[in-house]
Design an enzyme around this catalytic site. Structure first.
Site, PDB file in Angstrom:
ATOM      1  N   TYR A  86       0.729  -1.226  -0.110  1.00  0.00           N
ATOM      2  CA  TYR A  86       0.105   0.199   0.092  1.00  0.00           C
ATOM      3  C   TYR A  86       0.856   1.299   0.109  1.00  0.00           C
ATOM      4  O   TYR A  86       1.987   1.383   0.109  1.00  0.00           O
ATOM      5  CB  TYR A  86      -1.046  -0.046   0.892  1.00  0.00           C
ATOM      6  CG  TYR A  86      -0.957  -0.265   2.458  1.00  0.00           C
ATOM      7  CD1 TYR A  86       0.353   0.041   3.081  1.00  0.00           C
ATOM      8  CD2 TYR A  86      -1.863  -0.393   3.474  1.00  0.00           C
ATOM      9  CE1 TYR A  86       0.707   0.018   4.466  1.00  0.00           C
ATOM     10  CE2 TYR A  86      -1.697  -0.598   4.744  1.00  0.00           C
ATOM     11  CZ  TYR A  86      -0.322  -0.581   5.320  1.00  0.00           C
ATOM     12  OH  TYR A  86      -0.006  -0.643   6.552  1.00  0.00           O
ATOM     13  N   GLU A  87       0.169   2.410  -0.269  1.00  0.00           N
ATOM     14  CA  GLU A  87       0.646   3.645  -0.649  1.00  0.00           C
ATOM     15  C   GLU A  87       1.948   3.488  -1.674  1.00  0.00           C
ATOM     16  O   GLU A  87       2.981   4.232  -1.423  1.00  0.00           O
ATOM     17  CB  GLU A  87       1.167   4.221   0.920  1.00  0.00           C
ATOM     18  CG  GLU A  87       0.084   4.273   1.652  1.00  0.00           C
ATOM     19  CD  GLU A  87       0.113   5.567   2.736  1.00  0.00           C
ATOM     20  OE1 GLU A  87       0.946   6.339   2.743  1.00  0.00           O
ATOM     21  OE2 GLU A  87      -0.544   5.563   3.807  1.00  0.00           O
ATOM     22  N   GLY A  88       1.715   2.772  -2.641  1.00  0.00           N
ATOM     23  CA  GLY A  88       2.625   2.615  -3.722  1.00  0.00           C
ATOM     24  C   GLY A  88       3.414   1.218  -3.525  1.00  0.00           C
ATOM     25  O   GLY A  88       4.234   1.419  -2.405  1.00  0.00           O
TER      26      GLY A  88
END
Ligand SMILES: Cc1cc2nc3c(=O)[nH]c(=O)nc-3n(C[C@H](O)[C@H](O)[C@H](O)COP(=O)(O)OP(=O)(O)OC[C@H]3O[C@@H](n4cnc5c(N)ncnc54)[C@H](O)[C@@H]3O)c2cc1C
Length: 380
Positions: free
Chosen positions: A362-364
């Protein structure tokens, strides 16, 4: 270079450590098994000032620096990554986004309650067909003069059901591509806003992850963050800081698993001696310790860059890329050091191994972090 924490930072680190042991550790196995949201614990973290750590006290926050936030994330994540992701989303995505780019009215109405922990927020970018490729937004916010009409589906939203305020990214001017995207503040309970079922996850099972469905939800114009078309930039700028929080989460998971494994290796005996005396185990601990220390400096450097007003796109991406890899490798090795005991819930390391995986997604994802890093190093 100064590697010494200030007295205030040491105090905050200790407070987070004490809280994690006293309040997050009890019941953690059950919360993981039952996918139970830590409501009581989140309320207490709000009272301690952990939910709006970097927000100006004028808006109900603690007014601390990014390093203090990172130290807190590290200590909480050593024990409970489900709780720390709730802290991370509220601090570095929701509060940061509103404080940096919101209007005075939005700060008065929403930020004060979010920063004090009275309510929590969610950040809604991902969609069924727009994850890594966040420019492919299918959710639309059609301009109707004094309001927008919001339609579409968001996926994988942390704090999906427990939040009261949602920052939703949506496409207003389809012909303008990513320059036609807006960020809107949506309140729980607005007519046409539905929350999908809870995802049944591999890790961070105490945090609640849901899809969100918007059917003709009327959003007042004053709930748009920034200028018309600022939404994609808003998401990218906010996520750049969010990555530092997730990097600190990964660091904490790794450090927590390492500490458990080190202590266990000094107690568990095999072949007439503690297993720490077998070089194969001692060398694993040496590798873990070295990697964690390297990850720690990357994470603290990214936080320092943010506090200095330096660009932190690359340092945040490097910190997340490396710390998440260390979290994964360290937790796998921790399970190995525990042997059969590592495979059962009572010893915690199997949960940490499951929790570690999300930090690479997550978050890239890690692949996206490499795109950010390579673009930055190749542009000069
Ligand atoms: C538990 C959980 C909580 C989450 N919380 C939130 C939240 O609060 N808010 C939110 O908006 N989102 C959230 N997400 C979504 C998360 O950010 C996305 O899952 C993530 O960005 C990846 O998107 P995707 O799942 O669509 O994978 P995809 O984009 O489909 O990627 C699949 C694979 O392809 C790789 N890939 C894709 N494009 C490239 C490329 N150009 N080059 C190389 N490799 C590539 C990816 O790295 C990955 O390995 C959450 C996800 C989970 C699982």
């Amino acid at each position: 270079m100064n590697f010494t924490l200030t007295e205030e930072q040491e105090m905050i680190k200790q407070a987070a450590k004490d809280f994690a042991h006293a309040e997050l550790l009890p019941g953690i196995i059950e919360r993981d098994e039952k996918q139970q949201f830590p409501s009581e614990q989140v309320k207490k973290m709000g009272e301690l000032g952990f939910m709006g750590m970097m927000v100006d006290p004028e808006y109900g926050g603690s007014g601390l620096d990014t390093l203090s936030y990172v130290l807190t994330m590290e200590e909480l994540s050593k024990i409970d990554a489900s709780s720390s992701v709730i802290v991370s989303v509220n601090n570095s995505l929701v509060c940061y986004g509103l404080e940096s780019f919101g209007s005075e009215e939005q700060k008065e109405k929403y930020l004060k309650k979010l920063a004090s922990g009275e309510i929590i927020g969610a950040f809604c970018l991902s969609e069924p067909e727009a994850g890594s490729d966040a420019t492919s937004q299918k959710t639309t916010a059609i301009d109707k003069g004094d309001h927008y009409v919001l339609n579409g589906t968001k996926n994988w939203i942390t704090n999906g059901n427990s939040a009261s305020v949602y920052l939703v990214i949506a496409q207003t001017h389809i012909e303008k591509g990513y320059k036609g995207i807006n960020a809107l503040i949506v309140e729980k309970g607005m007519p046409g806003f539905e929350i999908g079922p809870k995802e049944n996850k591999l890790g961070i099972r105490g945090s609640d992850t849901h899809s969100l469905i918007f059917n003709d939800v009327k959003i007042p114009k004053e709930n748009r963050i920034g200028e018309d078309g600022f939404g994609f930039k808003f998401a990218m700028k906010t996520l750049a800081g969010g990555r530092i929080g997730i990097a600190a989460q990964a660091l904490g998971i790794a450090a927590g698993a390492y500490e458990l494994a080190k202590n266990y290796s000094k107690e568990r005996r095999a072949f007439g001696t503690e297993i720490a005396n077998h070089q194969a185990i001692a060398f694993k601990l040496a590798d873990m310790h070295t990697q964690i220390e390297a990850a720690r400096y990357l994470v603290y450097k990214a936080a320092w860059d943010k506090d200095q007003g330096n660009n932190y796109d690359i340092s945040g991406a490097m910190a997340k890329l490396y710390a998440s890899q260390v979290a994964m490798e360290t937790t796998v090795e921790a399970v190995q050091i525990f042997g059969g005991n590592g495979f059962v819930k009572e010893y915690h390391v199997e949960r940490m191994m499951r929790d570690a995986k999300i930090t690479q997604i997550y978050e890239g994802t890690s692949e996206i972090q490499k795109i950010v890093i390579s673009r930055n190093i190749l542009k000069n």
